[in-house]
Scaffold this active site. Sequence first.
Site, PDB file in Angstrom:
ATOM      1  N   GLU A  81       9.673  56.613  27.658  1.00  0.00           N
ATOM      2  CA  GLU A  81      10.248  56.555  29.016  1.00  0.00           C
ATOM      3  C   GLU A  81      10.666  57.959  29.447  1.00  0.00           C
ATOM      4  O   GLU A  81      11.205  58.730  28.657  1.00  0.00           O
ATOM      5  CB  GLU A  81      11.503  55.665  28.956  1.00  0.00           C
ATOM      6  CG  GLU A  81      12.138  55.379  30.311  1.00  0.00           C
ATOM      7  CD  GLU A  81      13.521  54.736  30.153  1.00  0.00           C
ATOM      8  OE1 GLU A  81      14.213  55.017  29.145  1.00  0.00           O
ATOM      9  OE2 GLU A  81      13.902  53.967  31.050  1.00  0.00           O
ATOM     10  N   HIS A 100      12.651  60.961  30.541  1.00  0.00           N
ATOM     11  CA  HIS A 100      14.043  61.368  30.355  1.00  0.00           C
ATOM     12  C   HIS A 100      14.259  62.728  31.008  1.00  0.00           C
ATOM     13  O   HIS A 100      14.831  63.640  30.404  1.00  0.00           O
ATOM     14  CB  HIS A 100      14.388  61.412  28.864  1.00  0.00           C
ATOM     15  CG  HIS A 100      14.809  60.084  28.310  1.00  0.00           C
ATOM     16  ND1 HIS A 100      13.912  59.069  28.070  1.00  0.00           N
ATOM     17  CD2 HIS A 100      16.042  59.572  27.967  1.00  0.00           C
ATOM     18  CE1 HIS A 100      14.553  58.011  27.601  1.00  0.00           C
ATOM     19  NE2 HIS A 100      15.833  58.285  27.533  1.00  0.00           N
ATOM     20  N   ASP A 153      14.338  57.793  23.338  1.00  0.00           N
ATOM     21  CA  ASP A 153      15.039  56.570  22.912  1.00  0.00           C
ATOM     22  C   ASP A 153      14.656  56.145  21.496  1.00  0.00           C
ATOM     23  O   ASP A 153      15.515  55.705  20.722  1.00  0.00           O
ATOM     24  CB  ASP A 153      14.744  55.422  23.886  1.00  0.00           C
ATOM     25  CG  ASP A 153      15.467  55.599  25.217  1.00  0.00           C
ATOM     26  OD1 ASP A 153      16.353  56.465  25.311  1.00  0.00           O
ATOM     27  OD2 ASP A 153      15.135  54.865  26.161  1.00  0.00           O
ATOM     28  N   HIS A 205      17.394  51.781  23.941  1.00  0.00           N
ATOM     29  CA  HIS A 205      16.916  51.734  25.335  1.00  0.00           C
ATOM     30  C   HIS A 205      17.603  50.541  25.978  1.00  0.00           C
ATOM     31  O   HIS A 205      17.404  49.391  25.553  1.00  0.00           O
ATOM     32  CB  HIS A 205      15.393  51.577  25.305  1.00  0.00           C
ATOM     33  CG  HIS A 205      14.729  51.332  26.628  1.00  0.00           C
ATOM     34  ND1 HIS A 205      14.721  52.261  27.639  1.00  0.00           N
ATOM     35  CD2 HIS A 205      14.018  50.278  27.091  1.00  0.00           C
ATOM     36  CE1 HIS A 205      14.023  51.781  28.673  1.00  0.00           C
ATOM     37  NE2 HIS A 205      13.598  50.573  28.358  1.00  0.00           N
ATOM     38  N   GLU A 236      17.331  48.743  28.575  1.00  0.00           N
ATOM     39  CA  GLU A 236      16.573  47.631  29.135  1.00  0.00           C
ATOM     40  C   GLU A 236      16.070  46.645  28.066  1.00  0.00           C
ATOM     41  O   GLU A 236      15.586  45.561  28.392  1.00  0.00           O
ATOM     42  CB  GLU A 236      15.370  48.152  29.931  1.00  0.00           C
ATOM     43  CG  GLU A 236      15.701  48.803  31.262  1.00  0.00           C
ATOM     44  CD  GLU A 236      16.036  50.286  31.167  1.00  0.00           C
ATOM     45  OE1 GLU A 236      16.444  50.761  30.074  1.00  0.00           O
ATOM     46  OE2 GLU A 236      15.906  50.980  32.190  1.00  0.00           O
ATOM     47  N   HIS A 261      21.587  58.265  31.780  1.00  0.00           N
ATOM     48  CA  HIS A 261      20.179  58.354  31.399  1.00  0.00           C
ATOM     49  C   HIS A 261      19.736  59.809  31.499  1.00  0.00           C
ATOM     50  O   HIS A 261      19.761  60.387  32.574  1.00  0.00           O
ATOM     51  CB  HIS A 261      19.311  57.471  32.297  1.00  0.00           C
ATOM     52  CG  HIS A 261      17.872  57.520  31.891  1.00  0.00           C
ATOM     53  ND1 HIS A 261      17.390  56.841  30.801  1.00  0.00           N
ATOM     54  CD2 HIS A 261      16.831  58.217  32.393  1.00  0.00           C
ATOM     55  CE1 HIS A 261      16.109  57.092  30.656  1.00  0.00           C
ATOM     56  NE2 HIS A 261      15.744  57.932  31.611  1.00  0.00           N
ATOM     57  N   GLU A 304      22.818  61.599  25.985  1.00  0.00           N
ATOM     58  CA  GLU A 304      21.501  61.659  25.333  1.00  0.00           C
ATOM     59  C   GLU A 304      21.068  63.097  25.046  1.00  0.00           C
ATOM     60  O   GLU A 304      20.489  63.382  23.994  1.00  0.00           O
ATOM     61  CB  GLU A 304      20.444  60.953  26.185  1.00  0.00           C
ATOM     62  CG  GLU A 304      20.613  59.439  26.188  1.00  0.00           C
ATOM     63  CD  GLU A 304      19.463  58.730  26.859  1.00  0.00           C
ATOM     64  OE1 GLU A 304      18.974  57.746  26.277  1.00  0.00           O
ATOM     65  OE2 GLU A 304      19.055  59.145  27.969  1.00  0.00           O
TER      66      GLU A 304
END
Lengths: 256, 256, 256, 256, 256, 256
Positions: C32, C34, C43, C118, C120, C173, C178
């Site tokens: 994904e 980032h 992730d 992650h 989601e 995010h 992170e």
Amino acid sequence: MNTVRMDNLSWVDYERRVQSGAVVFLPIGATEQHGPHLPLGTDALLASAISEDVARAIDGVVAPALAYGYKSQPKCGGGQHFCGTTSVDGATLIAMVRDAVREFHRHGVKRLVLVIGHYENQWFVTEGIDLALRDIGPDADLQVMRLEHWEFVRSRTLDRIFPDGFPGIALEHAAVIETSMMLHYHPHLVALDQIPDHGPAQFPVYDIYPTRTEWVPDSGVLSSARGSNADKGQWLVEDVIGGIVQAVRFEFGLES
Amino acid sequence: MNTVRMDNLSWVDYERRVQSGAVVFLPIGATEQHGPHLPLGTDALLASAISEDVARAIDGVVAPALAYGYKSQPKCGGGQHFCGTTSVDGATLIAMVRDAVREFHRHGVKRLVLVIGHYENQWFVTEGIDLALRDIGPDADLQVMRLEHWEFVRSRTLDRIFPDGFPGIALEHAAVIETSMMLHYHPHLVALDQIPDHGPAQFPVYDIYPTRTEWVPDSGVLSSARGSNADKGQWLVEDVIGGIVQAVRFEFGLES
Amino acid sequence: MNTVRMDNLSWVDYERRVQSGAVVFLPIGATEQHGPHLPLGTDALLASAISEDVARAIDGVVAPALAYGYKSQPKCGGGQHFCGTTSVDGATLIAMVRDAVREFHRHGVKRLVLVIGHYENQWFVTEGIDLALRDIGPDADLQVMRLEHWEFVRSRTLDRIFPDGFPGIALEHAAVIETSMMLHYHPHLVALDQIPDHGPAQFPVYDIYPTRTEWVPDSGVLSSARGSNADKGQWLVEDVIGGIVQAVRFEFGLES
Amino acid sequence: MNTVRMDNLSWVDYERRVQSGAVVFLPIGATEQHGPHLPLGTDALLASAISEDVARAIDGVVAPALAYGYKSQPKCGGGQHFCGTTSVDGATLIAMVRDAVREFHRHGVKRLVLVIGHYENQWFVTEGIDLALRDIGPDADLQVMRLEHWEFVRSRTLDRIFPDGFPGIALEHAAVIETSMMLHYHPHLVALDQIPDHGPAQFPVYDIYPTRTEWVPDSGVLSSARGSNADKGQWLVEDVIGGIVQAVRFEFGLES
Amino acid sequence: MNTVRMDNLSWVDYERRVQSGAVVFLPIGATEQHGPHLPLGTDALLASAISEDVARAIDGVVAPALAYGYKSQPKCGGGQHFCGTTSVDGATLIAMVRDAVREFHRHGVKRLVLVIGHYENQWFVTEGIDLALRDIGPDADLQVMRLEHWEFVRSRTLDRIFPDGFPGIALEHAAVIETSMMLHYHPHLVALDQIPDHGPAQFPVYDIYPTRTEWVPDSGVLSSARGSNADKGQWLVEDVIGGIVQAVRFEFGLES
Amino acid sequence: MNTVRMDNLSWVDYERRVQSGAVVFLPIGATEQHGPHLPLGTDALLASAISEDVARAIDGVVAPALAYGYKSQPKCGGGQHFCGTTSVDGATLIAMVRDAVREFHRHGVKRLVLVIGHYENQWFVTEGIDLALRDIGPDADLQVMRLEHWEFVRSRTLDRIFPDGFPGIALEHAAVIETSMMLHYHPHLVALDQIPDHGPAQFPVYDIYPTRTEWVPDSGVLSSARGSNADKGQWLVEDVIGGIVQAVRFEFGLES
């Protein structure tokens, strides 16, 4: 508060009812055109109302209705080309029923009645029950009755309502039976002045896809609802309630 | 007759509404324990009532609620070990939403709002919308809003209701917010004298399966509903209705 | 050779570890976007690194990460419109987790930890666990912990890192948390000079589909990563590792 | 930083590579017993290493490997009764591949290579590709190559490595080819002293289920890995890398 | 009346056979182009004929063939671009086999043989068997043999038929083996004068999707059927029947 | 060689027929107990024989029958507790039909007739057609007729065969209609001396699951087959063939 409606009960009250052996009813309807004079919710409304009347008679509980049914077919519901008809795939209805039966079994329900109010649902409901029982395994102490409520109307009542001959249940979509039952249960939802005036639909013995929409009256009514009234509704409902009560008591060994 | 309820409308009336651009609302609830004082249908009842209030304000239509939701989790709904909680698999909820969105699109609906009344539903509803939009294709003239109604409660209302601090939405299962909203909409379904008297549940930041049922109060209530009343319910509902009406008007370009 | 990585062990060594009661960790990440400064694998890389650190502390084993996660949402991952974000349907992730849990159970694993990297993924992982446990049956001697690693960051660490107030995990995010953790574990994969300089994204409380891509910054970063550094990464990681180690020992009855 | 690994690239860098026409490689391995001398991750490790070597040669990008493959069969992988072998259902692998191919297409990838490192994966990967292409539709500008890397080993190399005759790829599980390639790529993961000393497995031309586990050597090795060394590994890898590079350039019209 | 065909037996006779321990055979074919000289049903016709010959020898029963197989691949069946090739998705074939195996188990069948007549079916049939055995559970007294009939042809027979060298089973689609076996079993369905006259197809070791149809001869024949005759068919069939009879007797402990 | 059977045609001949506009017929039967006097394959045998007679009359093509149908129900097929009845899940039959319809469309077939020979199949076949048409999209030049062959028997023929009154199609399982048609088409498969001598089964209007097997005669015959003969079979078949030929010509605009 409607004490037979599961959604009105707390879980504590529901558990008490289940533990005392209450029969649970699951109405399975549809959101489907029923002509210009009946509402889209007719199938779920009737299945729910009938379930509640039966539950009252035998101290049962009525679970929330499945309000969306299998795809409407031209010959029994007019077909999927009508605006407002809101249907699910066969796999979806199978899954809904499978999950629900499995959950009622987890609750300890021993006797479950699935009350179908939409003709097209029958086979997918049957498959959902079969798969749930497979999931649960062979030693489950659960019996499931599946019924279509109109099947309990007695032939002498049909003779009384249709003195010129019963056109057959297939064409009774949004016609005299459903309209009369709605006049009995939900008269304010029936627009008598909107009943269309045309003869019954004529269908061949086969089906064609994509749907030949020209086979279906534009109104969505398959045979005339003229002559519907609340008295006829009451006669019909009495047959249905009485018949289901008797069937449930007999098959599930309840005292009357 | 409730003229915002799709199941009360004939297909002819519904079609007219859709063709004039009516926003359609689909409430998505659950059948889930809500303590000894609230009914099993709380989530669907609230999502439906709120949808109807919003629809009345903007001339929308409310479709029949999905009455069975995703599996209850200990931290937000108490968990699946309670009798009465009746849940569906993720795939089933995804399929229900996917089919429904596809059908509303077929009707010509251009603006659809999915009103979630059960926390656990969110991601499966999101997936159902995504798959329906994939089915429909990239050029569909359909916009779908997905919302959880409690997100529209304003922080100042929370401050007013929880002067000692808001315990967080996670623990608001069968607690002050839901109980007060039910007292506003369905007071006869609330058993105030059954509200349990225990402190809020304590959960770690992780989950364990099979469910550690000892983490969850036996009552199913995650933080106390003491202090709930209809006035608070009204404050909450006003926020929610007002917020959704504003959001829908703004996003969908409706005149106010 | 990394002796906590299952993919580095022979089956003979793995079996010995499992038979001696080793806890198995399954990292579940995503591919994904980032932002321009973090890699697409962030992730999965973080979930794997954290799992390995925890496993080292308690003599556990880390299975190969699931490198593809559920579809990115605008509010927590930027959304599916970014190039490089490579996601799976909900059903696919459910199936992956279900199969994996069933297999670890076949191996004789009694304590399994699913480490989500992650946001989601959470609900589909939960469903996968539930279905696997249903497959395995009620008498399985298997406990599964599911966790999102960032939940173990202590509030005082957040206060230290965000002296002006924590913007909330939802916007974290590709932001400070992170980025700092990646600077701790994989500094060569972080392009500090590519960190975009814009304020945090603003989202309404609802969602709209198809995605309103204009809600999301073009960079894919939801709040600024400015101020990230390896020290902060270490503080965060210490919380997370320490918290997970403690949770696993406590819940699974391991000696410390 | 490994600039051919997608999980090391930012989305911005990846997008740039895709837009300039980079071929994307997806390694598809397994987590499967490979005897006492090779690690469980052998199939994914080799498929990834080979993919990276090829990608380096043609400026391609390697996506994160699928680390879990289809169920191990006795004749080619020893079977599912070994501890550590961690497999997915056919439907799960199909779904993973389908979703991945669909996503790469969304990114704008025009040339995709699926590099299979586990014999049992082939048909489910094929189905995944087929379903993705059906989803995408007939006019997609996407070509997908599917290959099993060992098929690129030239017969003269086999003659050189197996002067007494090649026992056939079917029995080359955890045997000379895989062991030598692992000695080339990951020598620290090979325990040469653990190579079992027994003759090749003998299988009938049919299969029986449940698996006749007595057909399979207890070690999980189907024919001896004795004689494996890094030189042979290099010969094999040179064939494979060279062959794939040539195939990709030829089929996808790349300049060499 | 063909007393080995299940579809010719009454359930009473079938039950008697099953209770006396009869082995049941399920032929699994395809509807697939086999060049201009062989019929579309070749795979199911051969699998059925062989199954019946074997069943006659050991007093077995042959269930109705699955007449539709997995999608034809260029290298072994010509590919899906031919008119007449009528294939099912992998999931469909898996489901058919799963359901069938589960049903034979319910009948009390203890020894079941799945006779594959279409190369592409193998892995989906394998998965179907695996899932059925999972459904049935670990204690089922059911053994399932899966075989591809051509695997029983002895090498000396191949030497006799192909004195210039066997081109390999992969190219034997609609070629000498299948044509000769059809001349043995169904000579009236073979149009010898339609056998195309072209050299064998040449394929690379990889596959490309969408199918490179130019790799496949327009006729659909992968290597020439010239030289086919009924005698060769008889030699082949004798090997296959003899081999399967022996395998079944040996594995299932039948007296010869 | 049977020139209306697709499985007897080469793909070249089939393509020629399809391109000239041939109607394709797909018989959909079952493997189901039909009493001690009729074979398990009755439903597929009759559907195939009728399809071939119709195809001969209009130069059509008959595809291989689907030989396994949906689960037998007590009221119309005796139920799943009989040995020999071999059924598939609803999802499996849906998938088979969906795939087949999609494939015939790919061939260029414009007019397809699904000939059902097993009552329980109807709704799952309907769903399979619907899903295939959804896959194909709205502009497909394909029309699909679905029919149950017994619906074409004229009432005057029923009066002639049942002078004492037709017991209804529901009980006509393994009874006079099916037995007479089998005596017409496959007399050697009918064991007239095995026809059981008992009155018709009596069923309530509802169903109960698990099946109340005591409702069903042990023979599996729902009403007596006494009085069946080949002449009646011919009358029935003439109605059916004539009716289907007429329907196909009329609906599909064929010249007669």
